[in-house]
Design an enzyme around this catalytic site. Structure first.
Site, PDB file in Angstrom:
ATOM      1  N   ASP A  89      -4.789 -23.296  11.127  1.00 18.93           N
ATOM      2  CA  ASP A  89      -3.884 -24.407  10.826  1.00 18.93           C
ATOM      3  C   ASP A  89      -3.797 -24.535   9.305  1.00 18.93           C
ATOM      4  O   ASP A  89      -4.332 -23.693   8.569  1.00 18.93           O
ATOM      5  CB  ASP A  89      -4.389 -25.707  11.473  1.00 18.93           C
ATOM      6  CG  ASP A  89      -5.738 -26.136  10.902  1.00 18.93           C
ATOM      7  OD1 ASP A  89      -6.377 -25.339  10.187  1.00 18.93           O
ATOM      8  OD2 ASP A  89      -6.144 -27.281  11.167  1.00 18.93           O
ATOM      9  N   CYS A 121     -16.127 -27.583  -5.407  1.00 14.10           N
ATOM     10  CA  CYS A 121     -16.652 -26.213  -5.458  1.00 14.10           C
ATOM     11  C   CYS A 121     -18.150 -26.204  -5.752  1.00 14.10           C
ATOM     12  O   CYS A 121     -18.870 -25.314  -5.283  1.00 14.10           O
ATOM     13  CB  CYS A 121     -15.900 -25.399  -6.505  1.00 14.10           C
ATOM     14  SG  CYS A 121     -14.125 -25.324  -6.177  1.00 14.10           S
ATOM     15  N   GLU A 170      -8.746 -31.157  20.706  1.00 15.89           N
ATOM     16  CA  GLU A 170      -7.868 -30.394  19.809  1.00 15.89           C
ATOM     17  C   GLU A 170      -6.448 -30.958  19.804  1.00 15.89           C
ATOM     18  O   GLU A 170      -5.793 -30.978  18.770  1.00 15.89           O
ATOM     19  CB  GLU A 170      -7.853 -28.918  20.203  1.00 15.89           C
ATOM     20  CG  GLU A 170      -9.165 -28.199  19.901  1.00 15.89           C
ATOM     21  CD  GLU A 170      -9.523 -28.233  18.421  1.00 15.89           C
ATOM     22  OE1 GLU A 170      -8.620 -28.327  17.568  1.00 15.89           O
ATOM     23  OE2 GLU A 170     -10.728 -28.183  18.113  1.00 15.89           O
ATOM     24  N   TYR A 218      -2.561 -22.342  17.249  1.00 13.70           N
ATOM     25  CA  TYR A 218      -3.781 -22.936  16.693  1.00 13.70           C
ATOM     26  C   TYR A 218      -4.665 -23.515  17.797  1.00 13.70           C
ATOM     27  O   TYR A 218      -5.858 -23.214  17.897  1.00 13.70           O
ATOM     28  CB  TYR A 218      -3.432 -24.032  15.665  1.00 13.70           C
ATOM     29  CG  TYR A 218      -4.629 -24.857  15.336  1.00 13.70           C
ATOM     30  CD1 TYR A 218      -5.582 -24.382  14.445  1.00 13.70           C
ATOM     31  CD2 TYR A 218      -4.873 -26.075  15.978  1.00 13.70           C
ATOM     32  CE1 TYR A 218      -6.729 -25.104  14.174  1.00 13.70           C
ATOM     33  CE2 TYR A 218      -6.012 -26.804  15.729  1.00 13.70           C
ATOM     34  CZ  TYR A 218      -6.931 -26.319  14.823  1.00 13.70           C
ATOM     35  OH  TYR A 218      -8.079 -27.028  14.576  1.00 13.70           O
ATOM     36  N   TYR A 248       3.067 -39.443  17.645  1.00 14.70           N
ATOM     37  CA  TYR A 248       3.422 -38.101  18.152  1.00 14.70           C
ATOM     38  C   TYR A 248       3.213 -38.029  19.681  1.00 14.70           C
ATOM     39  O   TYR A 248       2.402 -37.263  20.188  1.00 14.70           O
ATOM     40  CB  TYR A 248       2.603 -37.014  17.443  1.00 14.70           C
ATOM     41  CG  TYR A 248       2.848 -36.970  15.961  1.00 14.70           C
ATOM     42  CD1 TYR A 248       3.906 -36.233  15.435  1.00 14.70           C
ATOM     43  CD2 TYR A 248       2.047 -37.687  15.091  1.00 14.70           C
ATOM     44  CE1 TYR A 248       4.143 -36.205  14.070  1.00 14.70           C
ATOM     45  CE2 TYR A 248       2.282 -37.679  13.726  1.00 14.70           C
ATOM     46  CZ  TYR A 248       3.336 -36.936  13.227  1.00 14.70           C
ATOM     47  OH  TYR A 248       3.562 -36.918  11.883  1.00 14.70           O
TER      48      TYR A 248
HETATM   49 FE1  SF4 Z   1     -12.782 -24.139  -1.665  1.00 15.72          FE
HETATM   50 FE2  SF4 Z   1     -14.027 -24.277  -4.016  1.00 15.72          FE
HETATM   51 FE3  SF4 Z   1     -15.330 -23.495  -1.835  1.00 15.72          FE
HETATM   52 FE4  SF4 Z   1     -13.489 -21.926  -2.943  1.00 15.72          FE
HETATM   53  S1  SF4 Z   1     -15.428 -22.585  -3.853  1.00 15.72           S
HETATM   54  S2  SF4 Z   1     -13.738 -22.346  -0.757  1.00 15.72           S
HETATM   55  S3  SF4 Z   1     -12.007 -23.426  -3.638  1.00 15.72           S
HETATM   56  S4  SF4 Z   1     -14.446 -25.529  -2.216  1.00 15.72           S
END
Ligand code: SF4
Length: 340
Positions: A135, A193, A36, A117, A81
């Site tokens: 995060d 999506c 992490e 986090y 870092y």
């Molecule tokens: Fe992200 Fe699209 Fe899934 Fe919504 S549907 S969590 S915007 S990838």
């Protein structure tokens, strides 16, 4: 939002699709914590080989606690870092002093370099505490899922929502599933999506404007500084010095350099013999625009060392000066290191 349905869909996807990474599957707090810390500013693909090498060099928290700082900085070289490495060693000393690792996120946060986090990630993975590892990545995904209209200037803005959503049975896997979702599917630009396992629960997708989330404040302005980096040679060796123990790149080695004044101010008596490459390095709040200068030194200034190629290779050097170290290694007749 149907939390149970959401968690089920997310975890089923994680079980099928999770990335194979060397720290996946372990619940050893030392290994989880190290991964992490390394992942804080660095991509998982870049961390993987360094994680294994670091564990070979420091296989236990006791070995890390017993190491001197320079050895730890050397093992961290190339990751950037460096305060992470210094804090890691200090925290290891604290763990050894108190006789074991903390067992809750709240206690983890008392160790140097462990913020909210990291504490939540370690406590959820190693001890199954239902603490959301919030995060920027998780905040982006949550702000889209919930179509959060507030400004997300810090991920903590979404803490209440994150705490309400986290899976109580498998909090470590839940946090890691959101990490994977944010890095491979719900990406900052062009979220996929159509491939998303939780699309049915996503308010931003339903509104058709996923990419407009999260709402961010204007970016911070970075200060630009002109820096002249000097490769000053003396008797077949190159001059280096150690940076102060506090502040930017604390404790690392560097070539003499200046952003104001002249070569004479930094290296009295030195004679410039040629220009070298330009380079640019972006820090969090600062940019170095560097020009390189080759020079012949007249004597060894106080506080500096003259090193050969092998010694130069062994010193912990900031990534910002990598270009100049490569040049110096070549000019000293050593083998240039591979970029990592
Ligand atoms: Fe992200 Fe699209 Fe899934 Fe919504 S549907 S969590 S915007 S990838």
């Amino acid at each position: 939002m149907d939390r149970d349905g959401f968690c089920r869909a997310l975890l089923a996807w994680y079980d099928r699709e999770k990335r194979e990474l060397p720290w996946r599957g372990t619940q050893d707090p030392y290994r989880v914590w190290l991964s992490e810390i390394m992942l804080q500013q660095t991509r998982a693909e870049a961390v993987a080989p360094r994680y294994e090498a670091f564990l070979t060099r420091f296989p236990t928290v006791a070995a890390l606690a017993a190491a001197d700082e320079e050895a730890v900085l050397k093992a961290w070289e190339g990751m950037g870092y460096y305060s992470r490495a210094r804090n890691l060693r200090r925290a290891a000393m604290e763990v050894v002093r108190r006789g074991g690792f903390p067992r809750s996120a709240k206690e983890w946060q008392k160790l140097p370099g462990v913020g909210a986090y990291t504490a939540a990630a370690v406590a959820s993975i190693a001890y199954h505490e239902a603490a959301p590892a919030l995060d920027g990545n998780q905040a982006r995904v949550l702000s889209r899922l919930l179509a959060f209209e507030g400004t997300v200037d810090t991920p903590q803005r979404l803490r209440a929502q994150a705490e309400a959503l986290i899976d109580r049975e498998r909090p470590g896997d839940y946090n890691q599933a959101l990490m994977d979702l944010g890095s491979g599917v719900c990406t900052p630009r062009a979220p996929k999506c159509g491939l998303c396992p939780v699309a049915a629960f996503c308010a931003a997708r339903a509104g058709g404007d996923a990419e407009s989330y999260p709402h961010l404040p204007p970016p911070i302005a970075r200060r630009e500084v002109e820096v002249t980096v000097v490769l000053a040679y003396l008797g077949g060796r190159v001059l280096v010095r150690r940076r102060p123990s506090k502040g930017l790149l604390a404790g690392l080695w560097e070539f003499p350099n200046f952003s104001e004044g002249t070569l004479e101010d930094t290296l009295p008596g030195a004679r410039a013999t040629g220009e070298l490459a330009r380079s640019r390095h972006v820090f969090t709040h600062l940019v170095w625009n560097m020009r390189g200068l080759r020079a012949e030194a007249e004597a060894l200034p106080e506080g500096m060392r003259a090193v050969d190629a092998d010694e130069l290779r062994a010193l912990p050097f900031p990534t910002a000066l990598r270009v100049y170290r490569q040049i110096a290694m070549r000019e000293l007749g050593g083998e240039a290191e591979k970029d990592v």
